[in-house]
Design a protein around this motif. Structure first.
Motif, PDB file in Angstrom:
ATOM      1  N   GLY A 195      -7.775 -14.623   8.652  1.00  0.00           N
ATOM      2  CA  GLY A 195      -7.675 -14.196   7.247  1.00  0.00           C
ATOM      3  C   GLY A 195      -6.282 -14.556   6.583  1.00  0.00           C
ATOM      4  N   ARG A 196      -6.179 -14.509   5.264  1.00  0.00           N
ATOM      5  CA  ARG A 196      -4.854 -14.733   4.781  1.00  0.00           C
ATOM      6  C   ARG A 196      -4.870 -13.821   3.469  1.00  0.00           C
ATOM      7  N   HIS A 197      -5.829 -12.975   3.384  1.00  0.00           N
ATOM      8  CA  HIS A 197      -5.830 -11.848   2.388  1.00  0.00           C
ATOM      9  C   HIS A 197      -4.503 -11.185   2.637  1.00  0.00           C
ATOM     10  N   PRO A 198      -3.593 -10.713   1.483  1.00  0.00           N
ATOM     11  CA  PRO A 198      -2.327  -9.898   1.660  1.00  0.00           C
ATOM     12  C   PRO A 198      -2.600  -8.685   2.593  1.00  0.00           C
ATOM     13  N   ALA A 199      -3.462  -7.936   2.278  1.00  0.00           N
ATOM     14  CA  ALA A 199      -4.016  -6.984   3.435  1.00  0.00           C
ATOM     15  C   ALA A 199      -3.917  -7.041   4.676  1.00  0.00           C
ATOM     16  N   MET A 200      -4.646  -8.355   5.015  1.00  0.00           N
ATOM     17  CA  MET A 200      -4.746  -8.484   6.451  1.00  0.00           C
ATOM     18  C   MET A 200      -3.388  -9.031   6.970  1.00  0.00           C
ATOM     19  N   MET A 201      -2.723 -10.114   6.109  1.00  0.00           N
ATOM     20  CA  MET A 201      -1.459 -10.312   6.592  1.00  0.00           C
ATOM     21  C   MET A 201      -0.533  -9.409   6.793  1.00  0.00           C
ATOM     22  N   ARG A 202      -0.568  -8.241   6.175  1.00  0.00           N
ATOM     23  CA  ARG A 202       0.322  -7.283   6.376  1.00  0.00           C
ATOM     24  C   ARG A 202       0.053  -6.593   7.566  1.00  0.00           C
ATOM     25  N   VAL A 203      -1.165  -6.398   8.086  1.00  0.00           N
ATOM     26  CA  VAL A 203      -1.670  -5.715   9.258  1.00  0.00           C
ATOM     27  C   VAL A 203      -1.163  -6.866  10.520  1.00  0.00           C
ATOM     28  N   LEU A 204      -1.586  -8.049  10.509  1.00  0.00           N
ATOM     29  CA  LEU A 204      -1.077  -8.940  11.316  1.00  0.00           C
ATOM     30  C   LEU A 204       0.231  -8.814  11.576  1.00  0.00           C
ATOM     31  N   GLY A 205       1.301  -9.027  10.439  1.00  0.00           N
ATOM     32  CA  GLY A 205       2.675  -9.020  10.531  1.00  0.00           C
ATOM     33  C   GLY A 205       3.060  -7.671  11.267  1.00  0.00           C
ATOM     34  N   LEU A 206       2.627  -6.448  11.132  1.00  0.00           N
ATOM     35  CA  LEU A 206       3.031  -5.331  11.726  1.00  0.00           C
ATOM     36  C   LEU A 206       2.574  -5.451  13.308  1.00  0.00           C
ATOM     37  N   ALA A 207       1.196  -5.857  13.674  1.00  0.00           N
ATOM     38  CA  ALA A 207       0.921  -5.995  14.757  1.00  0.00           C
ATOM     39  C   ALA A 207       1.874  -6.755  15.886  1.00  0.00           C
ATOM     40  N   LYS A 208       2.170  -7.915  15.110  1.00  0.00           N
ATOM     41  CA  LYS A 208       3.214  -8.818  15.903  1.00  0.00           C
ATOM     42  C   LYS A 208       4.351  -8.177  16.109  1.00  0.00           C
ATOM     43  N   GLN A 209       5.024  -7.541  15.109  1.00  0.00           N
ATOM     44  CA  GLN A 209       6.173  -6.864  15.256  1.00  0.00           C
ATOM     45  C   GLN A 209       6.230  -5.662  16.487  1.00  0.00           C
ATOM     46  N   VAL A 210       5.087  -5.081  16.535  1.00  0.00           N
ATOM     47  CA  VAL A 210       5.390  -3.759  17.675  1.00  0.00           C
ATOM     48  C   VAL A 210       4.673  -4.087  18.837  1.00  0.00           C
ATOM     49  N   ALA A 211       3.890  -5.510  18.876  1.00  0.00           N
ATOM     50  CA  ALA A 211       3.339  -5.751  20.061  1.00  0.00           C
ATOM     51  C   ALA A 211       3.991  -5.715  21.290  1.00  0.00           C
TER      52      ALA A 211
END
Length: 476
Positions: A149-165
Motif C-alpha cells: 500500500g502507498r495510500h497516506p493512511a496506510m503509510m502512516r500506520v506502516l511508519g508507526l509500526a516500524k518506529q515502535v517495532a
C-alpha cells in the motif's frame, strides 16, 4: 517445503472442509488411507503434522505410532475421532500422540498447531516511502505476509509500526475484519529484536473460557478431566518472543483479569499449578470491534484496555485506500497466475471501475479471494467484472459431464486413486480438491448432489469448482 506439508489419514469427506484455508495459508497436504502409504509419504515428504483417524478398514493409529521409533524426526500426530472417550484419549496420548480431538476438524484448531514461520526481509525506509511503488513488508515463506500500500493512511500506520517495532510496548491493532491485522502483527515481530524467537498466535474467540485459559497459561497433569499430561501454555511457548491475542474483545471477563496480571507482573499460573512461572513475552492484540464502546458496555475491563493500548494501530478499511485497491488486485492476480501456471492477466477498464467503486465489506481478504476467482474464470483475459462472479446463478457454463473419463482420458475413479492414494505425491490443495471431486463424481455416476454429500460441501460449491476447472481447459 517440508515444514509446510501436512498429512491427513482419513476419508476424504472428513477433511475437505479444511483444504481451502490450508491452501490460502500456503500449506500443502497429503491424503492417505492405509499404513504403507502413510509411511511412504512421511519418509518422502517429511510433513510437519499428521492428523489421523483412530481406526479405518485395514489401518490403525496405534500401528502408525508404533512406527515412530523407526523413522527419524517423526512428526507430531493428532488423533481425531467422531465419538471419542477419555479412555481412548489416554490410550493414544500414552502411545505418543501429541493431542486427541473430536470432530469436526477446523482450521482455527489446526493453525494453532502449525510451526512458526522463520523471519524474512523487512521493508527498508526507501521501500516504505518510495512514491512510485507499493510499500511492501515481506515476512514468511514466499512473501506470505506482505503488506502492500502507498495510500497516506496506510503509510502512516506502516511508519508507526516500524518506529515502535523494537520496543517492548504492548500494541493494540484494530480494524475491520479482513484488513490484515495478523499480518501487521507478524510485521512487528519480524522487525523487532525478538524476531529470532517464537511468534505464537491464538484466537480468543475460537475456544471456550476454560479451554482458552489452559491454552494461554498451560495446565498441570490431573488439573481437570482430560488433563492427562502437563501442558505448556502459549505464554511459555512464546517466551523470549511475541504472542498475538487475536480477537481480544471476545475474551471472558474472568480471564481478562488473569491476563491483566500477566501484563503487570510478567508471570503466569498454570491451571492446577502451585508455582508461579516467569515469562518474557511481548504482547500484541487485535480486535475488529470498537473496543472503547465495549469498555463502556462493561464487556471489557478498562484497566486491561489501558494496558493493551500503549501503542494503538488502527488499520484503514480497504474502501478508504483509493488506488491501493488496484495495487493489491494486481498483486493477487500476478500471484495466482504464477501459482496456476497461467500467462499474466490485465484488467479491462470496466473491471477497474468496478473494483474502485465497490465498497469492499470484506476488505483485503475479500479482494484476495475475488482475484483468485477472476484468474480462474478469465481464460486468456482481460479480466472483466463478470469474472468476479458476483451472481453465481448468472454464470451459464455447459452442465454436461462424462464421469467415465477425467482430463487425462483415464477412468475417473482410477485416475483419482493414482493421484491420491497411489503415488502420495505432495500436491497443491487445489489439485487435491480436483482429484477428490473427480473421484466423487465417478463414484456417484456423475450425480452432483450425491457427490457434494460425499465431499461434505454444497452443490453450489461443487458446481463452482467444476466451472473453474472448465475455464482451466478441463473437459467435463
Amino acid at each position: 517445503m517440508p515444514d509446510s506439508t501436512l498429512l491427513f489419514i482419513a476419508e476424504p469427506q472428513s477433511v475437505t472442509s479444511v483444504f481451502s484455508p490450508l491452501k490460502e495459508a500456503g500449506y500443502q497436504a497429503g491424503l492417505a488411507d492405509n499404513l504403507a502409504g502413510a509411511i511412504n509419504f512421511i519418509k518422502k515428504s517429511k510433513p510437519c503434522l499428521i492428523f489421523t483417524r483412530p481406526i479405518m478398514q485395514g489401518y490403525s493409529a496405534q500401528a502408525l505410532l508404533a512406527e515412530a521409533v523407526n523413522i527419524e524426526n517423526f512428526p507430531p500426530v493428532v488423533v481425531f475421532s467422531r465419538t471419542g472417550s477419555a479412555d481412548e484419549a489416554l490410550k493414544y496420548m500414552e502411545l505418543g500422540a501429541r493431542d486427541y480431538w473430536l470432530e469436526p476438524l477446523s482450521w482455527d484448531k489446526i493453525k494453532l498447531m502449525l510451526p512458526d514461520e522463520k523471519p524474512a526481509s523487512i521493508p527498508s525506509e526507501e521501500d516504505l516511502n518510495a512514491p512510485d511503488k507499493p510499500a511492501t513488508g515481506s515476512t514468511g515463506t514466499q512473501g506470505r505476509y506482505q503488506i502492500i500500500g502507498r495510500h497516506p493512511a496506510m503509510m502512516r500506520v506502516l511508519g508507526l509500526a516500524k518506529q515502535v517495532a523494537k520496543s517492548k510496548a504492548t500494541i493494540l491493532i484494530s480494524g475491520e475484519s479482513g484488513t490484515g491485522k495478523e499480518m501487521f502483527a507478524r510485521f512487528l515481530h519480524h522487525h523487532s529484536d525478538r524476531s529470532d524467537n517464537p511468534f505464537v498466535a491464538i484466537n480468543c474467540a475460537a475456544l471456550p473460557e476454560h479451554l482458552l485459559e489452559s491454552e494461554l497459561f498451560g495446565h498441570e497433569k490431573g488439573s481437570f478431566t482430560g488433563a492427562i499430561n502437563r501442558k505448556l501454555g502459549k505464554f511459555e511457548l512464546a517466551s523470549g518472543g511475541t504472542i498475538l491475542l487475536d480477537e481480544i474483545t471476545e475474551m471472558d471477563l474472568g480471564l481478562q483479569a488473569k491476563l491483566l496480571r500477566v501484563l503487570q507482573e510478567g508471570e503466569i499460573d498454570r491451571v492446577g499449578g502451585v508455582e508461579t512461572v516467569k515469562v518474557d513475552v511481548r504482547v500484541l492484540a487485535t480486535t475488529n470491534r470498537d473496543i472503547e464502546e465495549t469498555v463502556k458496555e462493561g464487556k471489557f475491563r478498562q484497566d486491561l484496555f489501558y494496558r493493551l493500548n500503549v501503542i494503538p494501530l488502527k488499520l484503514p478499511a480497504l474502501g478508504q485506500r483509493g488506488n491501493d485497491i488496484m495495487l493489491l488486485a494486481k498483486f493477487f492476480v500476478d500471484k495466482n497466475c504464477t501459482e496456476y501456471g497461467l500467462a499474466p492477466l490485465n484488467f479491462s477498464d470496466e473491471a477497474r471501475k468496478w473494483l474502485l467503486d465497490y465498497e469492499w465489506p470484506g476488505n483485503v481478504r475479500e479482494l484476495q479471494n475475488l482475484m483468485e476467482r477472476a484468474v480462474l474464470l478469465a481464460g486468456g483475459g482481460p479480466i472483466e467484472s463478470k469474472h468476479f462472479l458476483n451472481d453465481p446463478d448468472a454464470w451459464m457454463p455447459d452442465e454436461t459431464y462424462d464421469p467415465s473419463e477425467n482430463d487425462t482420458g483415464t477412468p475417473a475413479d482410477q485416475g483419482a486413486e493414482a493421484g491420491i492414494a497411489g503415488s502420495f505425491e505432495v500436491m497443491p490443495i487445489s489439485e487435491m480438491e480436483k482429484h477428490l471431486i473427480i473421484k466423487s463424481l465417478g463414484q456417484t455416476s456423475g450425480n452432483r448432489t450425491k457427490a457434494a454429500d460425499l465431499l461434505g460441501i454444497s452443490v453450489r460449491t461443487l458446481r463452482n469448482k467444476l466451472n473453474d476447472y472448465k475455464k482451466q481447459g478441463l473437459e467435463l
